[in-house]
Design a protein around this motif. Structure first.
Motif, mmCIF file in Angstrom:
data_model
loop_
_atom_site.group_PDB
_atom_site.id
_atom_site.type_symbol
_atom_site.label_atom_id
_atom_site.label_comp_id
_atom_site.label_asym_id
_atom_site.label_seq_id
_atom_site.Cartn_x
_atom_site.Cartn_y
_atom_site.Cartn_z
ATOM 1 N N GLY A 187 0.857 -1.183 0.000
ATOM 2 C CA GLY A 187 0.000 0.000 0.000
ATOM 3 C C GLY A 187 0.886 1.223 0.000
ATOM 4 N N MET A 188 0.381 2.295 -0.597
ATOM 5 C CA MET A 188 1.204 3.495 -0.737
ATOM 6 C C MET A 188 0.353 4.727 -0.520
ATOM 7 S SD MET A 188 3.547 3.477 -4.087
ATOM 8 C CE MET A 188 5.173 4.132 -4.028
ATOM 9 N N ALA A 189 0.889 5.689 0.233
ATOM 10 C CA ALA A 189 0.199 6.968 0.356
ATOM 11 C C ALA A 189 1.209 8.093 0.246
ATOM 12 C CB ALA A 189 -0.556 7.047 1.680
ATOM 13 N N PHE A 190 0.851 9.104 -0.524
ATOM 14 C CA PHE A 190 1.763 10.217 -0.780
ATOM 15 C C PHE A 190 1.298 11.471 -0.058
ATOM 16 C CE2 PHE A 190 2.318 7.589 -4.550
ATOM 17 C CZ PHE A 190 3.695 7.580 -4.679
ATOM 18 N N GLN A 191 2.165 12.481 -0.157
ATOM 19 C CA GLN A 191 1.843 13.762 0.443
ATOM 20 C C GLN A 191 0.612 14.397 -0.200
ATOM 21 O OE1 GLN A 191 5.078 16.468 0.845
ATOM 22 N NE2 GLN A 191 3.773 18.229 1.115
ATOM 23 N N ASN A 192 0.623 14.518 -1.530
ATOM 24 C CA ASN A 192 -0.626 14.956 -2.153
ATOM 25 C C ASN A 192 -1.508 13.728 -2.235
ATOM 26 O OD1 ASN A 192 1.663 14.593 -3.617
ATOM 27 N ND2 ASN A 192 1.164 16.058 -5.197
ATOM 28 N N SER A 193 -2.783 13.960 -1.985
ATOM 29 C CA SER A 193 -3.620 12.808 -1.674
ATOM 30 C C SER A 193 -3.835 11.885 -2.871
ATOM 31 C CB SER A 193 -4.959 13.279 -1.138
ATOM 32 O OG SER A 193 -5.706 13.835 -2.179
ATOM 33 N N THR A 194 -3.609 12.343 -4.087
ATOM 34 C CA THR A 194 -3.782 11.528 -5.287
ATOM 35 C C THR A 194 -5.103 10.766 -5.339
ATOM 36 O OG1 THR A 194 -2.636 9.552 -4.440
ATOM 37 C CG2 THR A 194 -1.294 11.161 -5.606
ATOM 38 N N LEU A 195 -6.137 11.345 -4.726
ATOM 39 C CA LEU A 195 -7.469 10.759 -4.922
ATOM 40 C C LEU A 195 -7.919 11.094 -6.340
ATOM 41 C CD1 LEU A 195 -9.138 11.770 -1.539
ATOM 42 C CD2 LEU A 195 -8.250 9.531 -2.178
ATOM 43 N N LEU A 196 -8.735 10.227 -6.918
ATOM 44 C CA LEU A 196 -9.214 10.484 -8.265
ATOM 45 C C LEU A 196 -10.412 11.427 -8.188
ATOM 46 C CD1 LEU A 196 -9.071 6.819 -9.619
ATOM 47 C CD2 LEU A 196 -7.268 8.537 -9.500
ATOM 48 N N PRO A 197 -10.329 12.586 -8.834
ATOM 49 C CA PRO A 197 -11.369 13.603 -8.657
ATOM 50 C C PRO A 197 -12.729 13.181 -9.209
ATOM 51 C CG PRO A 197 -9.759 14.310 -10.305
ATOM 52 C CD PRO A 197 -9.213 13.067 -9.668
ATOM 53 N N TRP A 198 -12.752 12.178 -10.090
ATOM 54 C CA TRP A 198 -14.041 11.775 -10.654
ATOM 55 C C TRP A 198 -14.703 10.664 -9.847
ATOM 56 C CZ3 TRP A 198 -9.315 11.417 -13.111
ATOM 57 C CH2 TRP A 198 -8.765 10.145 -13.194
ATOM 58 N N ARG A 199 -14.063 10.250 -8.755
ATOM 59 C CA ARG A 199 -14.663 9.218 -7.923
ATOM 60 C C ARG A 199 -15.002 9.799 -6.556
ATOM 61 N NH1 ARG A 199 -12.514 3.341 -8.330
ATOM 62 N NH2 ARG A 199 -12.260 3.067 -10.562
ATOM 63 N N ASN A 200 -16.107 9.336 -5.966
ATOM 64 C CA ASN A 200 -16.402 9.776 -4.616
ATOM 65 C C ASN A 200 -15.500 9.023 -3.638
ATOM 66 O OD1 ASN A 200 -17.540 7.262 -4.049
ATOM 67 N ND2 ASN A 200 -19.624 7.947 -4.532
ATOM 68 N N THR A 201 -15.590 9.397 -2.368
ATOM 69 C CA THR A 201 -14.673 8.848 -1.378
ATOM 70 C C THR A 201 -14.707 7.324 -1.359
ATOM 71 O OG1 THR A 201 -15.096 10.809 -0.064
ATOM 72 C CG2 THR A 201 -14.005 8.986 1.049
ATOM 73 N N LEU A 202 -15.921 6.767 -1.321
ATOM 74 C CA LEU A 202 -16.039 5.311 -1.247
ATOM 75 C C LEU A 202 -15.383 4.648 -2.457
ATOM 76 C CD1 LEU A 202 -17.227 2.844 0.245
ATOM 77 C CD2 LEU A 202 -19.277 3.115 -1.148
ATOM 78 N N ASP A 203 -15.676 5.155 -3.649
ATOM 79 C CA ASP A 203 -15.120 4.541 -4.851
ATOM 80 C C ASP A 203 -13.607 4.725 -4.925
ATOM 81 O OD1 ASP A 203 -17.569 3.664 -5.596
ATOM 82 O OD2 ASP A 203 -18.016 5.354 -6.908
ATOM 83 N N ASN A 204 -13.138 5.846 -4.408
ATOM 84 C CA ASN A 204 -11.697 6.048 -4.339
ATOM 85 C C ASN A 204 -11.039 5.013 -3.442
ATOM 86 O OD1 ASN A 204 -10.064 8.189 -5.643
ATOM 87 N ND2 ASN A 204 -11.798 9.464 -5.054
ATOM 88 N N VAL A 205 -11.643 4.822 -2.269
ATOM 89 C CA VAL A 205 -11.064 3.885 -1.311
ATOM 90 C C VAL A 205 -11.079 2.462 -1.880
ATOM 91 C CG1 VAL A 205 -11.465 2.802 0.942
ATOM 92 C CG2 VAL A 205 -11.530 5.291 0.716
ATOM 93 N N MET A 206 -12.084 2.165 -2.689
ATOM 94 C CA MET A 206 -12.212 0.797 -3.205
ATOM 95 C C MET A 206 -11.361 0.533 -4.446
ATOM 96 S SD MET A 206 -16.197 -0.008 -2.396
ATOM 97 C CE MET A 206 -16.106 -1.670 -2.998
ATOM 98 N N LEU A 207 -10.669 1.549 -4.924
ATOM 99 C CA LEU A 207 -9.863 1.378 -6.139
ATOM 100 C C LEU A 207 -8.904 0.183 -6.098
ATOM 101 C CD1 LEU A 207 -8.877 2.632 -8.929
ATOM 102 C CD2 LEU A 207 -7.132 3.791 -7.571
ATOM 103 N N PRO A 208 -8.125 0.004 -5.023
ATOM 104 C CA PRO A 208 -7.186 -1.129 -5.019
ATOM 105 C C PRO A 208 -7.884 -2.482 -5.158
ATOM 106 C CG PRO A 208 -6.617 0.412 -3.286
ATOM 107 C CD PRO A 208 -7.942 0.858 -3.831
#
Ligand SMILES: Nc1ncnc2c1ncn2[C@@H]1O[C@H](COP(=O)(O)OP(=O)(O)O)[C@@H](O)[C@H]1O
Ligand SMILES: [Mg+2]
Lengths: 256, 264
Positions: B82-103
């Motif tokens: 798992g990886m997390a960066f300083q800038n959040s790199t969330l995908l702007p076209w996905r809501n929070t739940l869908d972002n979290v479920m990406l992996p």
């Protein structure tokens, strides 16, 4: 509230103002109708020739939409291809730029030799002229993916295809839709040019034949109809853009 | 000490080559990390911390030396990280739940199961969001979240697929002090519950000491490990802990070491 209404009515006010100015200019200078007809005369001509104008604009609309549709499909596919692969990008981009520098009027005679006078050259001209901005935009959208985003996916073990479908394509969408606005107006330019040179149908042809019989009001009526169709198609493209890629506008009041 | 290391970084160097220029970013790194351990790497900006992270995850190939994870040499992107960066790199076209479920859409065996067991996975993601206090924001888009919330979501995304190794590259670096300290607690709670192995990269010494079992100090470029310090403070640590003399002493010791290096 009041300001909102003003903002909404501004385009109409400006358009009407433009026509009023034009009318006044003609009346004051007393310029001849066969040089610059007054808007009122143009509108009268529009009513008088309504059936012909309708027939020919539908033809233009058809060739434009067909050429544009081909441009969208072809442009998006080639854009994905170019944006997804560095090698293709390097190889194809200069060729595309060169191709785009050719004035599209210059290819119409070639198209006539290949396909004869008629609908096909108009569709193809609309296609080639609307194709380029779509390719460039889609490729840009793909090529400018943030490296960190790519790293997140790569570290999860995503394949190239997965990176493309999970982040590449969604990210390219706003770029695609932004290019559609430009492409649709260019498609009109293409089809009208081709119709003027090489067709027996369409607004371009109507204007050419009107001008050869010195029916200048009808020529101007044709120009106005082209402009109106262009604005309408642009509006359709904007509407699609807002619907499909609302996220890219960050919920700003542009969404209204 | 204990059994064989889970992550073994053995004599690793990396040189960036860009046109004519060569940059030796990190040199002769040796780090052993036990399974379930939380380590922090601190060092001045540009010393090669992010480079180290990319080496461990296989995004970069080492120029010299070797890295193994769970006994397997790292060649190319490693599965189950798992990886997390300083800038959040969330995908702007996905809501929070869908972002979290990406992996879950990418990493096996979840990818295979996702379609059939969608409901269970959504419940799992929602539970995770709840532990970080984001349950009410599952259907919000990234731009509707504050910086701190984005990082919470980002951390959730980095652990949803239950990686054995979590890499954190200054994940709280862009946040204000209050939010940052709050997220230390969130991170610690997640780690104590799931006990993944974690490597935290940071330039905040208090953050490193709060979260880590061991802190490694890197020199300025080319980055080398110049010190390793065990943090023997019992868990769970809290903000109160950071005011205790013992905590302060460790931070102080690290800081002095870094200063002495900078002056040399
Ligand atoms: N892709 C790259 N190409 C060339 N040099 C790089 C590249 N990435 C980083 N560097 C250089 O390597 C050094 C270490 O960078 P980095 O690992 O990002 O440092 P940190 O994360 O500790 O701030 C820096 O001097 C940086 O300029
Ligand atoms: Mg860094």
């Amino acid at each position: 509230m009041n300001e909102k209404m003003l903002i909404r009515s501004m385009p109409w006010l400006v358009t009407i103002g433009l026509f009023v100015f034009w009318e006044a200019l003609c009346v004051i200078t007393g310029v001849e109708t066969f040089i610059l007809p007054r808007p009122s005369v143009v509108f009268a001509s529009m009513v008088q020739f309504a059936p012909q104008i309708l027939h020919h604009s539908l033809q233009t609309l058809m060739t434009t939409t067909a050429g544009f549709a081909l441009g969208v499909v072809g442009g998006a596919l080639l854009g994905i291809f170019i944006g997804a692969s560095r090698l293709v990008y390097v190889g194809l981009y200069p060729v595309l730029v060169g191709f785009n520098s050719i004035p599209k009027v210059a290819i119409v005679p070639v198209l006539v030799i290949w396909f004869g006078i008629g609908t096909i050259p108009a569709i193809i001209t609309a296609f080639v002229i609307s194709f380029f901005p779509i390719v460039v935009n889609v490729a840009t959208g793909l090529a400018t993916i943030e490296p960190e985003l790519r790293d997140v996916l790569r570290s999860l073990g995503a394949s190239r295809t997965e990176i493309l479908t999970k982040i590449g394509l969604p990210r390219a969408m706003p770029y695609l839709f932004a290019s559609l606005k430009i492409a649709i107006t260019l498609a009109f330019v293409g089809s009208v040019i081709a119709e003027t040179v090489a067709s027996n149908e369409g607004i371009g042809y109507l204007m050419l034949s009107a001008s050869s019989s010195y029916n200048v009001p009808l020529v101007f009526a044709g120009l106005i109809v082209v402009a109106i169709m262009g604005v309408l198609m642009y509006a359709v493209a904007v509407w699609f853009e807002r619907r499909m890629t609302g996220w890219a506008f960050r919920g700003s009041d542009l969404m209204s | 000490m204990q059994g064989p290391a889970f992550v073994k970084i053995d004599g690793v160097s990396l040189t960036y080559r860009q046109a004519e220029e060569e940059t030796l970013a990190v040199q002769d790194l040796n780090i052993d990390i036990q399974e379930g351990e939380f380590v922090a790497v601190v060092g001045p900006s540009g010393c090669g911390k992010s480079t180290l992270m990319k080496l461990v995850t296989g995004l970069l190939d080492t120029s010299a030396g070797s890295i193994t994870i769970g006994g397997k040499p790292v060649k190319g992107p490693v599965q189950g990280v798992g990886m997390a960066f300083q800038n959040s790199t969330l995908l702007p076209w996905r809501n929070t739940l869908d972002n979290v479920m990406l992996p879950l859409e990418i990493v096996e065996p979840h990818k295979r199961r996702l379609r059939r067991e969608k409901k269970a996975y959504i419940d799992q993601a929602m539970a995770l969001l709840k532990t970080v206090g984001l349950a009410d924001f599952a259907d919000k888009f990234p731009w509707q979240l504050s910086g701190g919330m984005q990082q919470r979501a980002n951390v959730c995304r980095s652990i949803i697929h239950e990686p054995r190794l979590l890499m954190l590259d200054e994940p709280f670096g862009a946040l204000d002090a209050f939010t940052r300290e709050e997220l230390w607690g969130v991170m610690q709670a997640l780690w104590m519950e799931k006990r993944f192995t974690a490597i935290l990269i940071t330039h905040d010494l208090r953050e490193a000491v709060y979260l880590a079992d061991r802190v490694f100090v890197m020199s300025k470029r080319p980055g080398r490990i110049i010190m390793s310090k065990a943090v023997n403070i019992p868990r769970p640590r809290s903000l109160e802990t950071t005011f205790e003399p013992h905590f302060g002493n460790i931070v102080h010791e690290l800081r002095e070491h870094i200063h002495s290096v900078r002056e040399s």
